[in-house]
Motif scaffolding. Structure first.
Motif, short mmCIF file in Angstrom:
data_model
loop_
_atom_site.label_atom_id
_atom_site.label_comp_id
_atom_site.label_asym_id
_atom_site.label_seq_id
_atom_site.Cartn_x
_atom_site.Cartn_y
_atom_site.Cartn_z
N LYS A 1 0.81 -1.21 0.00
CA LYS A 1 0.00 0.00 0.00
C LYS A 1 0.85 1.27 0.00
O LYS A 1 0.34 2.35 -0.23
CB LYS A 1 -0.94 0.02 1.22
CG LYS A 1 -2.12 -0.90 1.11
CD LYS A 1 -3.05 -0.55 -0.03
CE LYS A 1 -3.83 0.71 0.23
NZ LYS A 1 -4.78 1.03 -0.84
N PHE A 2 2.16 1.15 0.27
CA PHE A 2 3.02 2.32 0.25
C PHE A 2 3.32 2.68 -1.20
O PHE A 2 3.80 1.86 -1.97
CB PHE A 2 4.33 2.07 1.01
CG PHE A 2 4.13 2.03 2.48
CD1 PHE A 2 4.07 3.21 3.22
CD2 PHE A 2 4.00 0.83 3.15
CE1 PHE A 2 3.89 3.18 4.59
CE2 PHE A 2 3.81 0.79 4.51
CZ PHE A 2 3.76 1.97 5.23
N LEU A 3 3.01 3.92 -1.57
CA LEU A 3 3.19 4.38 -2.94
C LEU A 3 4.22 5.49 -2.98
O LEU A 3 4.31 6.31 -2.08
CB LEU A 3 1.84 4.90 -3.47
CG LEU A 3 0.68 3.89 -3.38
CD1 LEU A 3 -0.65 4.58 -3.64
CD2 LEU A 3 0.90 2.74 -4.34
N THR A 4 5.01 5.51 -4.03
CA THR A 4 6.08 6.49 -4.17
C THR A 4 5.52 7.83 -4.64
O THR A 4 4.73 7.89 -5.58
CB THR A 4 7.11 5.99 -5.21
OG1 THR A 4 7.57 4.71 -4.81
CG2 THR A 4 8.29 6.93 -5.30
N VAL A 5 5.95 8.89 -3.98
CA VAL A 5 5.57 10.24 -4.38
C VAL A 5 6.41 10.65 -5.58
O VAL A 5 7.60 10.35 -5.65
CB VAL A 5 5.78 11.24 -3.21
CG1 VAL A 5 5.64 12.68 -3.67
CG2 VAL A 5 4.80 10.93 -2.09
N THR A 6 5.78 11.31 -6.54
CA THR A 6 6.47 11.82 -7.72
C THR A 6 6.62 13.33 -7.57
O THR A 6 5.68 14.02 -7.18
CB THR A 6 5.66 11.51 -9.00
OG1 THR A 6 5.44 10.10 -9.07
CG2 THR A 6 6.37 11.97 -10.25
N TYR A 7 7.81 13.84 -7.87
CA TYR A 7 8.09 15.27 -7.72
C TYR A 7 8.01 15.94 -9.09
O TYR A 7 8.66 15.51 -10.04
CB TYR A 7 9.45 15.46 -7.05
CG TYR A 7 9.45 14.79 -5.70
CD1 TYR A 7 8.94 15.44 -4.59
CD2 TYR A 7 9.89 13.48 -5.55
CE1 TYR A 7 8.88 14.82 -3.36
CE2 TYR A 7 9.83 12.85 -4.31
CZ TYR A 7 9.33 13.53 -3.23
OH TYR A 7 9.27 12.92 -2.01
N LYS A 8 7.19 16.99 -9.17
CA LYS A 8 6.91 17.62 -10.46
C LYS A 8 6.99 19.15 -10.36
O LYS A 8 7.00 19.70 -9.28
CB LYS A 8 5.51 17.23 -10.92
CG LYS A 8 5.35 15.74 -11.10
CD LYS A 8 4.07 15.43 -11.82
CE LYS A 8 4.02 13.93 -12.04
NZ LYS A 8 3.69 13.59 -13.38
N LYS A 9 6.98 19.77 -11.56
CA LYS A 9 6.89 21.23 -11.62
C LYS A 9 5.52 21.65 -11.10
O LYS A 9 4.56 20.89 -11.17
CB LYS A 9 7.07 21.71 -13.06
CG LYS A 9 8.43 21.44 -13.63
CD LYS A 9 8.48 21.90 -15.07
CE LYS A 9 9.74 21.42 -15.74
NZ LYS A 9 9.72 21.68 -17.18
N LYS A 10 5.45 22.87 -10.63
CA LYS A 10 4.22 23.36 -9.99
C LYS A 10 2.98 23.18 -10.87
O LYS A 10 1.93 22.77 -10.40
CB LYS A 10 4.40 24.82 -9.60
CG LYS A 10 3.40 25.31 -8.61
CD LYS A 10 3.76 26.68 -8.10
CE LYS A 10 2.90 27.06 -6.93
NZ LYS A 10 3.31 28.30 -6.31
N ASP A 11 3.10 23.46 -12.17
CA ASP A 11 1.92 23.38 -13.05
C ASP A 11 1.56 21.95 -13.44
O ASP A 11 0.55 21.72 -14.10
CB ASP A 11 2.12 24.25 -14.30
CG ASP A 11 3.33 23.85 -15.12
OD1 ASP A 11 4.24 23.20 -14.57
OD2 ASP A 11 3.38 24.20 -16.30
N GLU A 12 2.36 20.96 -13.03
CA GLU A 12 2.09 19.55 -13.36
C GLU A 12 1.60 18.74 -12.17
O GLU A 12 1.34 17.56 -12.29
CB GLU A 12 3.37 18.89 -13.88
CG GLU A 12 3.94 19.52 -15.13
CD GLU A 12 5.29 18.91 -15.49
OE1 GLU A 12 5.96 18.35 -14.61
OE2 GLU A 12 5.67 19.02 -16.65
N ILE A 13 1.48 19.37 -11.01
CA ILE A 13 1.20 18.63 -9.78
C ILE A 13 -0.15 17.93 -9.81
O ILE A 13 -0.26 16.77 -9.48
CB ILE A 13 1.33 19.55 -8.55
CG1 ILE A 13 2.81 19.88 -8.35
CG2 ILE A 13 0.76 18.88 -7.31
CD1 ILE A 13 3.09 20.81 -7.21
N CYS A 14 -1.20 18.63 -10.21
CA CYS A 14 -2.53 18.01 -10.15
C CYS A 14 -3.32 18.30 -11.43
O CYS A 14 -3.55 19.45 -11.77
CB CYS A 14 -3.30 18.53 -8.94
SG CYS A 14 -4.82 17.63 -8.64
N PRO A 15 -3.70 17.23 -12.13
CA PRO A 15 -4.51 17.46 -13.34
C PRO A 15 -5.92 17.91 -12.95
O PRO A 15 -6.37 17.71 -11.83
CB PRO A 15 -4.56 16.07 -13.98
CG PRO A 15 -4.36 15.11 -12.86
CD PRO A 15 -3.48 15.82 -11.86
#
Length: 112
Positions: free
Chosen positions: A6-20
């Motif tokens: 159940k542990f999922l890896t966090v992905t690090y993105k540019k500010k405008d790509e964080i949440c669709p």
């Protein structure tokens, strides 16, 4: 005991790509919401963070009981706990409560 899968890896993105943009009526809205919860601004990449996303489906799939889900309690082995990292703004009393709870739970051999 809770499944480590159940542990999922966090992905690090540019500010405008964080949440669709999410339309809750789309068939893939759950996937988009999950992606939002697993994205973080790239300035935090050094944290190498993992997250758990727990839903009512975990009850249906037998991963935890409805009581555990409602109370937000998960049982795990003490050797699975590597550490707890507090943010700079956590109130001292909250950090102390977590510390004392974990310390007490470890002495009981089961963490909840």
């Amino acid at each position: 005991m809770f499944n480590k899968k159940k542990f999922l890896t966090v992905t690090y993105k540019k500010k405008d790509e964080i949440c669709p943009i999410v339309n809750y009526f789309d068939t893939d809205s759950d996937l988009k919401i999950t992606k939002c919860l697993l994205n973080k601004f790239c300035d935090w990449h050094y944290e190498e963070e993992y997250r758990m996303i727990i839903t009512r489906n975990d009850i249906i799939n037998g991963l935890l009981s409805s009581d555990e889900f409602e109370k937000g309690l998960l049982k795990y082995r003490k050797e699975d706990l590597e550490g707890i990292v507090f943010g700079m703004r956590i109130p001292h009393e909250d950090a102390k409560l977590v510390y004392n709870t974990v310390k007490k739970s470890i002495s009981m051999k089961v963490l909840t």
